[in-house]
Design a protein around this motif. Structure first.
Motif, PDB file in Angstrom:
ATOM      1  N   ASP A  28     -91.941  75.140 -32.958  1.00  0.00           N
ATOM      2  CA  ASP A  28     -92.361  76.126 -31.520  1.00  0.00           C
ATOM      3  C   ASP A  28     -93.781  75.215 -30.914  1.00  0.00           C
ATOM      4  N   VAL A  29     -93.597  73.779 -30.896  1.00  0.00           N
ATOM      5  CA  VAL A  29     -94.723  73.012 -30.285  1.00  0.00           C
ATOM      6  C   VAL A  29     -94.534  73.225 -29.016  1.00  0.00           C
ATOM      7  N   ILE A  30     -93.536  73.209 -28.330  1.00  0.00           N
ATOM      8  CA  ILE A  30     -93.275  73.335 -26.973  1.00  0.00           C
ATOM      9  C   ILE A  30     -92.791  74.757 -26.430  1.00  0.00           C
ATOM     10  N   THR A  31     -91.956  75.264 -27.078  1.00  0.00           N
ATOM     11  CA  THR A  31     -91.530  76.686 -26.616  1.00  0.00           C
ATOM     12  C   THR A  31     -92.516  77.815 -26.442  1.00  0.00           C
ATOM     13  N   HIS A  32     -93.463  77.737 -27.292  1.00  0.00           N
ATOM     14  CA  HIS A  32     -94.510  78.777 -27.121  1.00  0.00           C
ATOM     15  C   HIS A  32     -95.241  78.588 -26.055  1.00  0.00           C
ATOM     16  N   ARG A  33     -95.171  77.738 -25.177  1.00  0.00           N
ATOM     17  CA  ARG A  33     -95.943  77.406 -23.926  1.00  0.00           C
ATOM     18  C   ARG A  33     -95.038  78.262 -22.786  1.00  0.00           C
ATOM     19  N   PHE A  34     -93.975  78.668 -23.230  1.00  0.00           N
ATOM     20  CA  PHE A  34     -93.174  79.105 -21.943  1.00  0.00           C
ATOM     21  C   PHE A  34     -93.485  80.676 -22.083  1.00  0.00           C
ATOM     22  N   THR A  85     -88.277  82.737 -20.925  1.00  0.00           N
ATOM     23  CA  THR A  85     -87.769  81.341 -21.091  1.00  0.00           C
ATOM     24  C   THR A  85     -87.394  81.187 -22.337  1.00  0.00           C
ATOM     25  N   GLN A  86     -88.339  81.701 -23.335  1.00  0.00           N
ATOM     26  CA  GLN A  86     -88.092  81.426 -24.646  1.00  0.00           C
ATOM     27  C   GLN A  86     -86.656  82.233 -25.185  1.00  0.00           C
TER      28      GLN A  86
END
Length: 201
Positions: A79-85, A89-90
């Motif tokens: 979840d390095v990137i997806t948690h920012r969305f 979006t996730q």
């Protein structure tokens, strides 16, 4: 869509019951392992059957609890990137992940493992080890486990589409246990329930 959501919840309940039942396999495997070790050490008794029973039990645990792990959203993910969305979006990422990766992989393994298991059943395949067990039950667990994973994958896909349509709350598919402390507490409570169940009988 409402009918599909009800089907998804039914799949959730089935896989939860299967996982709860198969969780006892861990205790049985530990007892078999300990008993086999003690018999070998003190009485010089040993059998390949005892080792193979352990393999069967471990295989059952992994195959039949994988759908429940997916149900609880406890599978490994980065979840390095997806948690920012945003949440939507996730969820869209999950939808594409299920459609492009999880379901094709699970369906392919199920498809390829069915003839593998049927051939073993037809030949009443036995272990090559002296004193070993019949092999086909272990091979039959493979397509069964992946069929359950396919169904759970469909359930998760339906719930996420339901969320995008405003019909399902995110709590139905979000991670059940958030912190390691919660995880430990959940395991402790489950074990206490099992002990109480044994004592009541």
């Amino acid at each position: 869509m409402h009918f599909l959501i009800q089907c998804a919840r039914w799949i959730d309940r089935v896989n939860e019951k299967i996982a709860n039942a198969i969780s006892w396999a861990l205790m049985v495997a530990v007892l078999v392992c300990a008993g086999s070790a003690l018999a070998s050490y003190f009485f010089k008794l040993g059998s390949n059957a005892w080792y193979e029973i352990q393999w069967y039990l471990y295989g059952a645990m992994f195959l039949f609890t994988a759908p429940y792990t997916l149900r609880r959203n406890e599978h490994v993910r980065i979840d390095v990137i997806t948690h920012r969305f945003s949440k939507r979006t996730q969820v869209w990422i999950d939808v594409f992940g299920f459609l492009l990766f999880l379901l094709p992989m699970a369906i392919l393994i199920f498809y390829l493992s069915v003839p593998f298991a049927l051939e073993s059943i037809r030949n009443q395949e036995m272990s090559n080890n002296a004193g070993g067990l019949i092999v086909w039950p272990a091979k039959l667990m493979i397509p069964t486990g992946f069929l359950l994973l396919c169904l759970q994958g469909l359930s998760e896909l339906i719930k996420r589409i339901g969320y995008l349509c405003g019909l399902v709350d995110a709590s139905e598919f979000e991670k059940t246990v958030v912190t390691p402390e919660d995880e430990i507490a959940a395991i402790r409570d489950a074990n206490l329930d099992k002990i109480k169940s044994i004592q009541s009988h």
